[in-house]
Design an enzyme around this catalytic site. Structure first.
Site, PDB file in Angstrom:
ATOM      1  N   THR A 116      -0.782   1.832  -7.779  1.00 49.48           N
ATOM      2  CA  THR A 116      -0.082   3.081  -8.070  1.00 49.48           C
ATOM      3  C   THR A 116      -0.186   4.026  -6.885  1.00 49.48           C
ATOM      4  O   THR A 116      -1.158   3.990  -6.126  1.00 49.48           O
ATOM      5  CB  THR A 116      -0.646   3.770  -9.328  1.00 49.48           C
ATOM      6  OG1 THR A 116       0.110   4.964  -9.590  1.00 49.48           O
ATOM      7  CG2 THR A 116      -2.115   4.138  -9.149  1.00 49.48           C
ATOM      8  N   TYR A 117       0.852   4.809  -6.723  1.00 50.33           N
ATOM      9  CA  TYR A 117       0.848   5.861  -5.720  1.00 50.33           C
ATOM     10  C   TYR A 117       0.908   7.220  -6.416  1.00 50.33           C
ATOM     11  O   TYR A 117       1.143   8.242  -5.786  1.00 50.33           O
ATOM     12  CB  TYR A 117       2.040   5.684  -4.766  1.00 50.33           C
ATOM     13  CG  TYR A 117       2.069   4.322  -4.117  1.00 50.33           C
ATOM     14  CD1 TYR A 117       1.321   4.040  -2.975  1.00 50.33           C
ATOM     15  CD2 TYR A 117       2.830   3.279  -4.666  1.00 50.33           C
ATOM     16  CE1 TYR A 117       1.348   2.784  -2.387  1.00 50.33           C
ATOM     17  CE2 TYR A 117       2.852   2.016  -4.090  1.00 50.33           C
ATOM     18  CZ  TYR A 117       2.106   1.777  -2.950  1.00 50.33           C
ATOM     19  OH  TYR A 117       2.123   0.525  -2.375  1.00 50.33           O
ATOM     20  N   ASN A 118       0.735   7.185  -7.766  1.00 56.21           N
ATOM     21  CA  ASN A 118       0.788   8.396  -8.594  1.00 56.21           C
ATOM     22  C   ASN A 118       2.092   9.166  -8.391  1.00 56.21           C
ATOM     23  O   ASN A 118       2.111  10.388  -8.341  1.00 56.21           O
ATOM     24  CB  ASN A 118      -0.420   9.303  -8.314  1.00 56.21           C
ATOM     25  CG  ASN A 118      -1.733   8.610  -8.644  1.00 56.21           C
ATOM     26  OD1 ASN A 118      -2.535   8.312  -7.763  1.00 56.21           O
ATOM     27  ND2 ASN A 118      -1.927   8.315  -9.919  1.00 56.21           N
ATOM     28  N   THR A 119       3.179   8.405  -8.276  1.00 54.43           N
ATOM     29  CA  THR A 119       4.491   9.029  -8.138  1.00 54.43           C
ATOM     30  C   THR A 119       5.484   8.362  -9.089  1.00 54.43           C
ATOM     31  O   THR A 119       5.307   7.199  -9.485  1.00 54.43           O
ATOM     32  CB  THR A 119       5.037   8.887  -6.700  1.00 54.43           C
ATOM     33  OG1 THR A 119       5.142   7.490  -6.385  1.00 54.43           O
ATOM     34  CG2 THR A 119       4.135   9.562  -5.695  1.00 54.43           C
TER      35      THR A 119
ATOM     36  N   GLU B 267       9.775   1.342  -5.735  1.00 52.47           N
ATOM     37  CA  GLU B 267       9.270   1.343  -7.108  1.00 52.47           C
ATOM     38  C   GLU B 267       9.834   0.167  -7.901  1.00 52.47           C
ATOM     39  O   GLU B 267       9.153  -0.416  -8.744  1.00 52.47           O
ATOM     40  CB  GLU B 267       9.609   2.677  -7.782  1.00 52.47           C
ATOM     41  CG  GLU B 267       8.828   3.854  -7.190  1.00 52.47           C
ATOM     42  CD  GLU B 267       9.292   5.209  -7.686  1.00 52.47           C
ATOM     43  OE1 GLU B 267       8.435   5.978  -8.169  1.00 52.47           O
ATOM     44  OE2 GLU B 267      10.495   5.513  -7.585  1.00 52.47           O
TER      45      GLU B 267
ATOM     46  N   CYS C  82      16.155 -22.214  -7.735  1.00 51.88           N
ATOM     47  CA  CYS C  82      15.867 -21.282  -6.642  1.00 51.88           C
ATOM     48  C   CYS C  82      15.970 -22.012  -5.306  1.00 51.88           C
ATOM     49  O   CYS C  82      14.970 -22.495  -4.765  1.00 51.88           O
ATOM     50  CB  CYS C  82      14.476 -20.658  -6.826  1.00 51.88           C
ATOM     51  SG  CYS C  82      14.132 -19.346  -5.637  1.00 51.88           S
TER      52      CYS C  82
ATOM     53  N   THR D 234       0.759   6.810 -14.028  1.00 50.33           N
ATOM     54  CA  THR D 234       1.742   5.814 -14.481  1.00 50.33           C
ATOM     55  C   THR D 234       1.101   4.659 -15.246  1.00 50.33           C
ATOM     56  O   THR D 234       1.769   3.665 -15.535  1.00 50.33           O
ATOM     57  CB  THR D 234       2.518   5.245 -13.276  1.00 50.33           C
ATOM     58  OG1 THR D 234       1.578   4.604 -12.376  1.00 50.33           O
ATOM     59  CG2 THR D 234       3.252   6.341 -12.524  1.00 50.33           C
TER      60      THR D 234
END
Length: 547
Positions: free
Chosen positions: A441-444, A518, A189, A453
């Site tokens: 989480t953004y619940n999407t 995401e 790297c 999720t």
């Protein structure tokens, strides 16, 4: 020379002040230094742009300053510094000085620059985080900009990294950066190696050590085996390895120092995974981040530096408008069905163990990437031993990874307390970071809202631990094949085990309907799950030595 270097550092440090007047004064000092250097090199005839500075130390030093100004014009979270740097570069260009321009398309090769948070257009919370990072390090690196999709996590990450590198701890500052170089080099790297080479020198590290690991102190050389095993086959680490490091006659490590070493190694192995997994590009001020060559397509205007148009943007998202046959809906339906199956019946312990072993075996057969051998360059390989040692050697021979039962040694019940006892506060910081990544989480899911999720996040985390042989007795590993398709598994295994082989094609081939934010979240999960897996093996070996 050392006095000049200290003065140079002081100039840039002033730009990291939270006081606007101090920043203005620092910028004026830099402007005066730059103009003095320009005049000292030679008069520039009207209409004849200067060649790229290369020969003399004076002109080379000017190039370094110009590259730093380019970084400030694009990345500094303080608007006044961005504008002042851009104006200064413009005035130099007007004088005929050839100024640098960015290479590449923003902080990531995988994510279109227009989708990454623009420095000048972030919310108040993210702005504060970026300013804090800049004040602490004098830069806002590309990793932080990409992580800026998830500011809550970024806060935890930067706090932990700052503590590991800059706050009181068992290891001297230059050792910390050198260990970071060793760990990042293990995965070739160059991005992280270059960052920490600069940091190593800034805190007084001996430049000779950068010629190769054999030029570093024997004490650091002894970490070569630990670095190698943790990076590629952590299940092979034993208490005998720990004993060799602690009981070396003249070059032994203390337990507290070794905990610091282990946390740094695992941090940078996993951060290398994130760097490759998100296609992070070289920093603007570093090699590979800028060029002094004129653009071939059209005249380059310095005014483009501040607004991100310094190069053609070829990162059009060709996948975004394709109909991918309801990929997201299929995944959501599977999650729903699995939840119903959980409610209806529960598999026996024997069946759960069988499913784990099956998934662990199958994970060995997932091909990480094309079979091309990636030969590390001398610049990278000199920082570690045995470049041929890697995860793939093991998988080809088909040797099984022994099962590590989480109930026998877990982070929550064992590792956390050991780290906190020997390196106070770090256990808590790591735990906060693990929890933040796991629970974020953004619940999407893509365009769908109000989605739970947790099942998917747990499958990703446990699949990574499964590849390292770690088993949770209460988890049904049959869920993994239902939720993670083959292209996703290839990406996960490559990024976690051989991150230097991660390609843009791999990144684009999984979750094609999902947002880039995401996918960055997925990378955070992979990074933290990998770090925790490595840590568990290292801390278990230390615990066994202690008992």
């Amino acid at each position: 020379m050392e006095v000049q270097e200290q003065e140079s550092l002081g100039r840039w440090d002033g730009l990291g002040s939270r006081d606007a007047i101090s920043r203005v004064e620092a910028m004026e000092n830099i402007r005066q230094v730059v103009m003095t250097k320009v005049e000292a090199i030679k008069p520039i005839p009207s209409g004849a742009p200067s060649p790229p500075a290369s020969g003399s130390p004076l002109s080379s030093d000017l190039n370094d300053i110009l590259a730093h100004l380019l970084m400030l014009a694009r990345r500094c979270p303080f608007e006044d510094v961005r504008e002042s740097s851009s104006r200064l570069l413009q005035s130099l260009q007007d004088l005929g000085v050839r100024i640098p321009r960015p290479l590449g398309n923003g902080p990531s090769r995988f994510i279109p620059e227009k989708e990454i948070l623009k420095i000048s257009k972030v919310d108040t919370r993210t702005q504060t985080i970026f300013e804090d990072a800049f004040v602490a390090l004098g830069r806002l690196d590309n990793i932080s900009v990409v992580m800026g999709f998830h500011p809550h996590y970024l806060t935890s990450f930067l706090r932990t990294q700052h503590y590991l590198l800059q706050m009181d701890g068992p290891l001297p500052l230059h050792y910390r950066h050198y260990i970071g170089i060793m760990a990042a080099a293990r995965h070739q790297c160059s991005y992280l190696v270059n960052l920490h080479v600069n940091d190593f020198l800034q805190v007084g590290g001996d430049p000779k050590w950068l010629n190769g690991l054999d030029e570093a102190p024997q004490k650091l050389q002894q970490l070569g085996e630990l670095n190698k095993i943790l990076a590629h086959r952590p299940w092979l680490l034993t208490k005998e390895h720990i004993e060799q490091l602690l009981k070396a006659e003249a070059h032994g490590w203390s337990l507290a120092e070794l905990i610091h070493v282990v946390v740094l190694l695992t941090h940078y192995h996993s951060l290398a995974s994130f760097t490759f997994g998100c296609g992070i590009t070289p920093e603007l001020q570093c090699d590979g981040g800028h060029t002094f060559r004129p653009p071939s397509l059209s005249h380059y205007c310095v005014c483009d530096i501040a607004n991100g148009n310094g190069h053609a943007n070829h990162h059009d998202d060709l996948l975004g408008n394709q109909d991918l046959c309801g990929e997201v809906e299929v995944l959501m339906e599977r999650m729903k069905q699995l939840q119903e199956c959980r409610d209806d019946e529960e598999a026996s312990q024997e069946e759960m163990a069988t499913r784990f072993e099956r998934e662990k075996t199958e994970s060995m057969l997932v091909v990480t990437a094309e079979e091309d051998e990636a030969v590390p360059s001398r610049d990278i390989s000199r920082h570690f031993e045995d470049p041929t040692y890697g995860y793939k050697d093991f998988s080809r021979r088909g040797e099984p990874v022994p099962t590590f039962r989480a109930q026998d040694y877990s982070w929550e019940d064992h590792g956390f307390s050991l780290v906190n006892r020997l390196y106070p506060d770090v256990g808590q910081m790591l735990d906060d970071k693990f929890q933040m990544a796991y629970n974020l989480t953004y619940n999407t899911m893509a365009t769908h809202k109000d989605v739970d999720t947790s099942m998917l996040r747990r499958a990703i985390w446990n699949y990574i631990h499964c590849m390292f042989g770690i088993r949770y007795d209460d988890y049904d590993y049959g869920e993994i094949n239902q939720l993670l398709d083959r292209s996703f598994k290839v990406y996960i295994k490559t990024m976690v085990c051989s991150p230097e082989k991660t390609t843009k094609r791999m990144y684009e081939s999984f979750w094609r309907q999902f947002q880039h934010s995401e996918k960055v979240h997925v990378n955070l999960l992979l990074m933290e799950a990998r770090m925790q897996a490595e840590l568990l093996y290292a801390l278990r070996a230390i615990t066994r030595y202690m008992t």
